[in-house]
Design a protein around this motif. Structure first.
Motif, PDB file in Angstrom:
ATOM      1  N   ASP A  96       0.721  -1.173  -0.030  1.00 38.88           N
ATOM      2  CA  ASP A  96      -0.012  -0.040   0.177  1.00 38.88           C
ATOM      3  C   ASP A  96       0.921   1.436  -0.152  1.00 38.88           C
ATOM      4  O   ASP A  96       0.391   2.405   0.447  1.00 38.88           O
ATOM      5  CB  ASP A  96      -0.951   0.016   1.369  1.00 38.88           C
ATOM      6  CG  ASP A  96      -2.264  -1.092   1.237  1.00 38.88           C
ATOM      7  OD1 ASP A  96      -2.223  -1.896  -0.016  1.00 38.88           O
ATOM      8  OD2 ASP A  96      -3.156  -0.871   1.843  1.00 38.88           O
ATOM      9  N   CYS A 136      -4.224  -6.249  -2.634  1.00 34.66           N
ATOM     10  CA  CYS A 136      -3.168  -6.793  -2.365  1.00 34.66           C
ATOM     11  C   CYS A 136      -2.907  -8.194  -2.928  1.00 34.66           C
ATOM     12  O   CYS A 136      -2.021  -8.228  -3.553  1.00 34.66           O
ATOM     13  CB  CYS A 136      -3.274  -7.077  -0.788  1.00 34.66           C
ATOM     14  SG  CYS A 136      -3.324  -5.469   0.093  1.00 34.66           S
ATOM     15  N   HIS A 155       0.846  -1.426   5.297  1.00 38.30           N
ATOM     16  CA  HIS A 155      -0.647  -1.616   5.410  1.00 38.30           C
ATOM     17  C   HIS A 155      -1.379  -1.265   6.616  1.00 38.30           C
ATOM     18  O   HIS A 155      -0.714  -1.204   7.705  1.00 38.30           O
ATOM     19  CB  HIS A 155      -0.944  -3.218   5.270  1.00 38.30           C
ATOM     20  CG  HIS A 155      -2.206  -3.690   4.901  1.00 38.30           C
ATOM     21  ND1 HIS A 155      -3.506  -3.693   5.721  1.00 38.30           N
ATOM     22  CD2 HIS A 155      -2.979  -3.922   3.732  1.00 38.30           C
ATOM     23  CE1 HIS A 155      -4.368  -3.857   4.950  1.00 38.30           C
ATOM     24  NE2 HIS A 155      -4.074  -4.167   3.669  1.00 38.30           N
ATOM     25  N   ASP A 191       2.931  -3.087  -3.816  1.00 37.99           N
ATOM     26  CA  ASP A 191       1.808  -3.690  -4.602  1.00 37.99           C
ATOM     27  C   ASP A 191       0.658  -3.169  -5.069  1.00 37.99           C
ATOM     28  O   ASP A 191      -0.088  -3.801  -5.754  1.00 37.99           O
ATOM     29  CB  ASP A 191       1.573  -4.755  -3.458  1.00 37.99           C
ATOM     30  CG  ASP A 191       0.479  -4.541  -2.110  1.00 37.99           C
ATOM     31  OD1 ASP A 191       0.600  -3.109  -2.050  1.00 37.99           O
ATOM     32  OD2 ASP A 191      -0.202  -5.293  -1.826  1.00 37.99           O
ATOM     33  N   ASN A 192       0.329  -1.965  -4.633  1.00 40.23           N
ATOM     34  CA  ASN A 192      -0.780  -1.072  -5.114  1.00 40.23           C
ATOM     35  C   ASN A 192      -0.747   0.252  -4.481  1.00 40.23           C
ATOM     36  O   ASN A 192       0.046   0.678  -3.452  1.00 40.23           O
ATOM     37  CB  ASN A 192      -2.014  -1.653  -4.677  1.00 40.23           C
ATOM     38  CG  ASN A 192      -2.447  -1.949  -3.174  1.00 40.23           C
ATOM     39  OD1 ASN A 192      -2.464  -3.156  -3.019  1.00 40.23           O
ATOM     40  ND2 ASN A 192      -2.606  -1.068  -2.499  1.00 40.23           N
TER      41      ASN A 192
HETATM   42 CA   LIG Z   1      -1.596  -3.872  -0.691  1.00 46.70          CA
END
Ligand SMILES: [Ca+2]
Length: 458
Positions: A49, A88, A210, A293-294
């Motif tokens: 994140d 995720c 996260h 991851d994003n």
């Molecule tokens: Ca994530």
């Protein structure tokens, strides 16, 4: 006298890799003991994140990330790195397999691993002789048990915790009381200090950052004097946008502070990895990729929070690569690269053939200035967990345009943004008569990409 293969040095090898022949058979690599010296070690560091701009080298106004900056100074910073699903588990599976979520079948965070018939890059590297290690957050199947493709394994189940974790270390449960970012780094450093008689691949997968964001004790008071601002732009034409996901946490200011504080430990972790590689004298023999991851919203578009949507703060990720033989120090890459490109890139670096299952493409070409992709497909699938009342999203991003549609939610308006002239996506042009041709083209491109990638709904 000596066979030419024995003289096949690393420069020749890199030249052959540079020609883009991923499946090339490399004569030097079959010569027993010579083999290890010629293929780079690989370290893939994944954060959770982390926004693309949460690095000082990406222009963050007050967060300080000297080690991420060092990677950018000594390697390549990708200005246009994206995920194909901003969530995720699907994104993690895409990094591993080089496939879209609709191919690897991890559609949402529902506790499953990618379809086992699809090879992952660690499995392929291991098969090719790499010593492979996974340290950190797996977060697909709800397990901390060793997964296929790894010689060394350290993980926790699901999201894990920032402070106390039951770690599975090569099949043995170890109770850890150490702040998780530091603890994963301890294991990574131990692995790097081993005597490796073969090239290694280390996948260090952080829990940070996260939610719920929890900084290390030593960082709890950092940035206390900084005035935290929402990223919402008052010129955003919200009336023309579909209304969903606008849900700022009531403690959003302290949340953003703790998010950035938690990232400082990640930056220190990267510093320890770099120091260890220097101490072991293998820094320049090691290709390091650092990615998120994003993305994550911090209040854009009328108070959006979290991820999942197709707007830039959600789909763009930080991406850095250091490997001096191929990645020119201080280079900036504007080509659009994706999470599904990681696996083919790492295989190409290792001189291992890229299997036909992989839908991404190695980015080693574009960092040398070759033209990259013209467009890509973005997908997000509505989750079974009703806590996330988010519609299924499909989108196409080109260099200039982004078209977003909600194929299973008829009442939400489509969106079209001119990314060149409106990079913050303030004005939805979908109803603009002057853009009708663009909309038609983008719809066609969406259908083309769906066909090309064998798209299907879950
Ligand atoms: Ca994530």
């Amino acid at each position: 006298m000596s066979a030419p293969a024995l003289k096949y040095n690393r420069r020749d090898f890199l030249k052959s890799v540079g020609l883009g022949a991923a499946s090339l058979s490399i004569p030097g690599c079959v010569v027993g003991g010579e083999r290890a010296a010629r293929r780079p070690n690989i370290i893939f560091i994944l954060t959770d994140d982390q926004r693309y701009d949460a690095m000082s080298c990406a222009g963050h106004p007050w967060l300080k990330t000297p080690n991420m900056d060092r990677l950018a100074e000594e390697g390549v910073l990708f200005n246009n790195a994206f995920v194909t699903t901003s969530l995720c588990s699907p994104s993690r599976a895409s990094f591993l397999t080089g496939c879209y979520a609709h191919t690897h079948e991890v559609f949402m965070n529902n506790g499953r691993d990618p379809n086992p018939s699809i090879p992952t890059f660690p499995q392929l590297l291991r098969k090719a002789g790499y010593q492979t290690a996974f340290i950190g957050k797996w977060h697909m199947a709800r397990t901390n048990s060793p997964q296929p493709g790894f010689d060394h394994w350290v993980s926790f189940s699901g999201q894990g915790r920032y402070d106390k974790n039951k770690l599975n270390v090569d099949g043995e449960i170890v109770q850890s009381e150490v702040y998780i970012t530091d603890e994963l780094t301890n294991y990574a450093v131990r692995f790097l200090r081993r005597k490796h008689d073969r090239p290694f691949m280390l996948y260090l997968s952080h829990k940070a950052v996260h939610a719920p964001f929890k900084p290390a004790e030593r960082h709890e008071n950092l940035y206390s004097d900084i005035e935290i601002k929402s990223q919402h732009n008052p010129n955003d034409n919200l009336a023309a946008k579909p209304e969903w996901g606008r849900k700022m946490d009531k403690n959003w200011k302290s949340q953003i502070r703790n998010y950035m504080r938690s990232l400082v430990a990640v930056d220190e972790s990267l510093g320890r990895v770099l120091e260890t590689l220097e101490a072991e004298n293998i820094l320049d023999d090691t290709a390091i990729v650092f990615a998120g991851d994003n993305g994550y919203f911090h209040g854009e578009h009328g108070g959006m929070w979290d991820k999942r949507a197709a707007y830039e703060p959600s789909i763009r990720i930080p991406l850095l690569m250091r490997y001096p033989p191929l990645a020119r120090p201080g280079a900036r890459c504007d080509a659009m690269v994706l999470n599904i490109d990681l696996a083919p890139t790492l295989l190409e670096l290792a001189g291992v053939g890229v299997p036909g299952t992989m839908q991404g493409q190695s980015w080693l070409g574009v960092i040398k200035g070759r033209p990259g992709r013209e467009s890509f497909l973005y997908e997000y699938f509505q989750e079974v967990d009703r806590k996330y009342k988010r519609p299924t999203v499909l989108a196409v991003r080109t260099k200039q345009w982004k078209y977003v549609t909600y194929p299973l939610a008829g009442k939400l308006t489509d969106e079209l943004y001119d990314m060149k002239n409106d990079p913050q996506e303030l004005n939805n042009l979908i109803g603009n008569a002057g853009c009708a041709d663009v909309v038609e083209q983008m719809k066609k491109e969406l259908e083309r990409l769906k066909r090309k990638t064998n798209f299907r709904f879950p």
